[in-house]
Enzyme design. Sequence first.
Site, PDB file in Angstrom:
ATOM      1  CB  SER A 133     -17.663 -33.952 -16.803  1.00  0.00           C
ATOM      2  OG  SER A 133     -18.969 -33.752 -17.249  1.00  0.00           O
TER       3      SER A 133
ATOM      4  CE1 TYR B  37     -21.497 -37.104 -21.502  1.00  0.00           C
ATOM      5  CE2 TYR B  37     -23.796 -37.211 -20.429  1.00  0.00           C
ATOM      6  CZ  TYR B  37     -22.526 -36.634 -20.692  1.00  0.00           C
ATOM      7  OH  TYR B  37     -22.310 -35.362 -20.067  1.00  0.00           O
TER       8      TYR B  37
ATOM      9  CE1 TYR C 181     -17.811 -29.549 -18.821  1.00  0.00           C
ATOM     10  CE2 TYR C 181     -17.920 -28.789 -16.546  1.00  0.00           C
ATOM     11  CZ  TYR C 181     -17.895 -29.705 -17.355  1.00  0.00           C
ATOM     12  OH  TYR C 181     -18.016 -31.198 -17.573  1.00  0.00           O
TER      13      TYR C 181
ATOM     14  CE  LYS D  68     -18.650 -34.879 -20.237  1.00  0.00           C
ATOM     15  NZ  LYS D  68     -19.135 -33.608 -19.945  1.00  0.00           N
TER      16      LYS D  68
ATOM     17  CB  VAL E 109     -21.608 -31.629 -11.926  1.00  0.00           C
ATOM     18  CG1 VAL E 109     -21.372 -30.648 -13.053  1.00  0.00           C
ATOM     19  CG2 VAL E 109     -22.210 -33.107 -12.205  1.00  0.00           C
TER      20      VAL E 109
END
Length: 309
Positions: free
Chosen positions: A64, A191, A243, A67, A261
Amino acid sequence: MSELKAALDQIVAEMANAPERGEVASYIPELGKVDPAKFGIAVIMNDGGVATAGDADEPFSIQSISKVFTLALALGRVGDTLWKRVGREPSGTPFNSIVQLEREEGIPRNPFINAGAIVVSDVLLAGHQPREAIGEILSFVRSVADDETIVIDRDVASSERATGYRNFALANYLKGFGNLNHAPELTLGVYFHHCAIAMSCKQLANAGRFLANSGRIPSLNHTVISGERARRINALMLTCGHYDGSGEFAFRVGIPGKSGVGGGILAIVPGVASIAVWSPGLNDRGNSMLGSIALEQLAKRMNWSIFSS
C-alpha cells in the site's frame, strides 16, 4: 551524518533483540514466505546525505505504500476533481472495510484504504489498457527513485489476485454505486500490480524525496508536483497513512507516513528527509510492528517530529 548513522545502527541492534516481531501477512501467500527476522532502514537527507543500516538494500513488496505514488499521478491527471470520488478523512476502520463503503454509498473515506486506492487505479486506467496503466505507474516510481531497476514482483501480483476476494467485493460495491468506470477485474489488475512493486528501503527512501522537498528532487533539478500538492499528500499520510492506526502513529512518531502490509513504511520529515523502514511482521492494525517502533525512536533521537518547537 555520523549522528544519524549511529542512531540507525543502534536501532537495528535493538530491533534484532526485540522479543516480539508481529505476524507476516500470510493471507497473501507470497508475503507469508518472507523471513520475519529481516529489518532495514534508510534515510535520504534533502541535502543529499544517505544513511542506511540493516537489510536496507534488499527488495520487498511495498504494497500500500504504492498508493502514495498513484495518488500523486492521479492528482496530476485529474486534479482536485478526484475528491468528488474519494474522501480525505481518516477511516477509523480496517483498510479493507466493506461496511463503511456501503454505509457511505460507494465513496471511499480516503485514497489510502483499499477502496480509495481502487478508485485511484480506476482513474489511472482511463484511456489505457491495464498493461499501459501499470507501465505508467512503474515508470513514475522509477523516475522519482531515479532507478530503472525497480520491478513488479509478478509472483506477489498473482498471489494477490488469487486470494483478493475482499478487494473484488470492494470493487463490485464501487461499481454498484457508480464509482468505478471500468470492469472490476480490469481496475483490480492495475491495483494488484502496483501493490506488488518491489523496492529496497534505499530505493523507497529515494522515491519519497520529492515529498520531503516541496515536490522537487534537488539532485535531479526536477519538479514532480507543486509544493502545495506535496503538503496535501503529506497531510493525508499523517492522518490516513496507517489506516485505523493513523492516530497512534501520529501521536507516537509525529511525521507523515504510509505503511504497507509487506512490512514497509515510507515516512517523510518535511524539509529534512525521506525515510524508509522494513520489518515484515505486522501489528494488529496491519502496520509494521518494529518499523513503527523504529521510526518512533528515530524521530525522538533526531527531534524530527513535525510538532517539535
